[in-house]
Design a protein around this motif. Structure first.
Motif, PDB file in Angstrom:
ATOM      1  N   ASP A  19     -73.042 -10.522 -15.363  1.00 39.17           N
ATOM      2  CA  ASP A  19     -72.310 -11.719 -15.895  1.00 39.17           C
ATOM      3  C   ASP A  19     -72.044 -11.596 -17.589  1.00 39.17           C
ATOM      4  N   LEU A  20     -72.902 -10.831 -18.184  1.00 39.28           N
ATOM      5  CA  LEU A  20     -72.890 -10.912 -19.506  1.00 39.28           C
ATOM      6  C   LEU A  20     -72.081  -9.638 -19.997  1.00 39.28           C
ATOM      7  N   GLY A  21     -71.581  -9.089 -19.205  1.00 40.42           N
ATOM      8  CA  GLY A  21     -70.536  -7.821 -19.470  1.00 40.42           C
ATOM      9  C   GLY A  21     -71.051  -6.537 -19.930  1.00 40.42           C
ATOM     10  N   LEU A  22     -72.392  -6.269 -19.528  1.00 38.10           N
ATOM     11  CA  LEU A  22     -72.934  -5.177 -20.265  1.00 38.10           C
ATOM     12  C   LEU A  22     -72.410  -3.962 -19.431  1.00 38.10           C
ATOM     13  N   SER A  23     -72.593  -2.709 -20.074  1.00 33.64           N
ATOM     14  CA  SER A  23     -72.064  -1.392 -19.865  1.00 33.64           C
ATOM     15  C   SER A  23     -72.641  -1.120 -18.169  1.00 33.64           C
TER      16      SER A  23
ATOM     17  N   ALA B 125     -79.661 -14.412 -22.607  1.00 30.23           N
ATOM     18  CA  ALA B 125     -78.449 -15.328 -21.900  1.00 30.23           C
ATOM     19  C   ALA B 125     -77.505 -15.924 -22.916  1.00 30.23           C
ATOM     20  N   GLN B 126     -78.418 -16.407 -24.009  1.00 33.86           N
ATOM     21  CA  GLN B 126     -77.694 -16.917 -24.958  1.00 33.86           C
ATOM     22  C   GLN B 126     -77.325 -16.255 -26.230  1.00 33.86           C
ATOM     23  N   ALA B 127     -78.134 -15.124 -26.624  1.00 35.50           N
ATOM     24  CA  ALA B 127     -77.852 -14.457 -27.630  1.00 35.50           C
ATOM     25  C   ALA B 127     -76.949 -13.048 -27.367  1.00 35.50           C
ATOM     26  N   ILE B 128     -77.082 -12.463 -26.254  1.00 36.38           N
ATOM     27  CA  ILE B 128     -76.230 -11.271 -25.877  1.00 36.38           C
ATOM     28  C   ILE B 128     -74.827 -11.347 -25.913  1.00 36.38           C
ATOM     29  N   PRO B 129     -74.184 -12.484 -25.416  1.00 34.97           N
ATOM     30  CA  PRO B 129     -72.685 -12.615 -25.527  1.00 34.97           C
ATOM     31  C   PRO B 129     -72.184 -12.769 -26.968  1.00 34.97           C
ATOM     32  N   HIS B 130     -73.017 -13.510 -27.700  1.00 32.34           N
ATOM     33  CA  HIS B 130     -72.454 -13.519 -29.169  1.00 32.34           C
ATOM     34  C   HIS B 130     -72.970 -12.251 -29.965  1.00 32.34           C
ATOM     35  N   ILE B 131     -73.705 -11.281 -29.641  1.00 33.17           N
ATOM     36  CA  ILE B 131     -74.142 -10.040 -30.157  1.00 33.17           C
ATOM     37  C   ILE B 131     -72.957  -9.164 -30.085  1.00 33.17           C
ATOM     38  N   MET B 132     -72.429  -9.141 -28.578  1.00 31.18           N
ATOM     39  CA  MET B 132     -71.425  -8.276 -28.228  1.00 31.18           C
ATOM     40  C   MET B 132     -70.163  -8.875 -28.506  1.00 31.18           C
TER      41      MET B 132
END
Length: 452
Positions: free
Chosen positions: A6-10, A30-37
């Motif tokens: 769901d986080l859009g990772l490769s 869950a909170q940090a990964i979307p912002h970093i991407m």
């Protein structure tokens, strides 16, 4: 429920994750990964054991996978700084697990290892460099590495880096990195200096906070046992025997005291190892490998290891010496109850350590449950010398001491010098004829307030 997909990772990272114990993202992930991407600078605040390495590592690797060509000689695309060798090794191992089957190269440099071999490894360039500040500065000054094309900077355990005096090193390193970069800062506590670092090195950062800074893991059962310094070793032996086969971490204040305690426990039949600043990198790596493999039941360590050990099987943490810095208490006990498991922590408090206990309870905003003994009276605390005082005397003798000093507490009694007090000589009774009092040979484990 949020998933890594769901986080859009490769897809390559998702495939690597399938072979790990990571099934669903932790709150910090869950909170940090979307912002970093999305390329935002980020300040992440979360206690130890919450999965911060994957929180910054996975989105960082996701972005590097898109580049498609190797870095140039000596060049680094992403830099991760952490304060200890143990933590550097842990981060590198995690990142290499995530990058299996990809072309992303991860390199680590730490003090205590061959500078020449590290320079050789960097000569071909690397996608991700995981480094301790001091060794990285050595390599920069020698011209063995270039950060001029580094687009990502991660400061992991930033508060601990401040505690260890790395702020000046950070300033030196930052001058070598382009201003146009993505910067991520992760910390378990939030002292004022961290706010200043964030204001200096981060641009409009997104702030992600999972738990209030300084809050320990919820599944750690905590307690304090009031005990004279000289009786701590026997008390530790009793606790360890209550939990046979369960792994325990024991924290001491000094390198010398921790090594001495480890040898003592070994002489009592425990499978024990030690890691501290006097150990070489190979020795520390070997000991941690043995501990992870279950070949050791007890690991004695100074705070140098408090944030670099991620071993899910650790069930007990014993604070043999109370930490000087209250925040270190949170990091110590965070070595158990990892990834949702349960754990227990017992702190041994001598009269001279009541100040440290009070500072910890102030940080936690609640008293620690008493599991043994009774809080020391004010007059007893006042009479107890602080660590570092009366160094020429038997500083372990405290009111209520049972006199174990010089009996069982010396791992190798045959090495005692004549007149050393090894047969339980009363405190202050030295040799006759006006000579200096004999130096105790292991009675108290009351350490000095010196460097770890």
């Amino acid at each position: 429920m949020t998933t890594f997909a769901d986080l859009g990772l490769s897809p390559k990272l998702l495939k690597a994750l399938e072979k790990t114990a990571l099934k669903t993202p932790t709150p910090i992930q869950a909170q940090a990964i979307p912002h970093i991407m999305q390329g935002a600078d980020l300040m992440g605040l979360a206690q130890t054991g919450t999965g911060k390495t994957a929180a910054f590592g996975l989105p960082l690797l996701h972005r590097l996978l898109d580049i498609g060509h190797p870095p140039g000689p000596k060049h680094v695309r992403a830099l991760i700084l952490a304060p200890t060798r143990e933590l550097i090794t842990q981060i590198k191992d995690n990142l290499e697990t995530f990058t299996k089957g990809t072309a992303v190269k991860v390199t680590m440099v730490v003090g205590g290892a061959s500078l020449f071999k590290q320079a050789q490894a960097l000569s071909r360039g690397t996608d991700v460099l995981v480094a301790t500040p001091g060794r990285l500065i050595d390599l920069l000054e020698r011209g063995d590495v270039s950060l001029e094309k580094c687009g990502y900077l991660v400061l992991d355990e930033a508060d601990h880096m401040l505690d260890m005096g790395f702020i000046h090193s950070l300033r030196k390193i930052a001058r070598h990195i382009p201003l146009k970069r993505q910067t991520l800062l992760f910390s378990a506590t939030m002292p004022k200096d961290i706010e200043e670092i964030a204001a200096t090195y981060l641009r409009n950062p997104v702030r992600v906070q999972v738990n209030p800074p300084g809050k320990p893991a919820e599944k750690v059962t905590q307690g304090v046992h009031f005990i004279p310094n000289g009786d701590k070793a026997k008390l530790l032996e009793d606790y360890l025997k209550k939990h046979p086969g369960e792994q325990a971490l024991v924290f001491g204040r000094t390198k010398h005291g921790s090594e001495k305690l480890a040898k003592l426990l070994a002489s009592w039949g425990f499978r024990v190892g030690s890691i501290h600043g006097n150990k070489s990198q190979n020795q520390r790596d070997r000991t941690l490998t043995e501990f992870r493999a279950g070949e050791l039941d007890v690991l004695v360590a100074t705070d140098v290891a408090a944030r670099g050990i991620d071993i899910p099987t650790v069930r007990h943490v014993y604070n043999y010496d109370m930490p000087n810095v209250p925040e270190n208490y949170v990091h110590r006990i965070g070595r158990t109850a990892r990834a949702g498991a349960e754990g227990a922590s017992i702190s041994f408090c001598a009269p001279a350590e009541m100040v440290e206990l009070q500072a910890i309870e102030k940080l936690l905003k609640k008293p620690l449950p008493v599991v043994g003994g009774a809080p020391w009276a004010a007059d007893v605390v006042a009479a107890a010398p602080r660590p570092g005082q009366n160094r020429g005397q038997n500083r372990g003798q405290r009111p209520g001491n049972s006199g174990r000093q010089g009996q069982k507490l010396t791992a190798k009694p045959q090495g005692q010098r004549p007149g050393s007090g090894g047969q339980g000589r009363p405190q202050g009774q030295g040799k006759s004829g006006g000579q200096r009092p004999a130096k105790p040979q292991g009675g108290s484990f009351a350490p000095r307030r010196d460097a770890r």
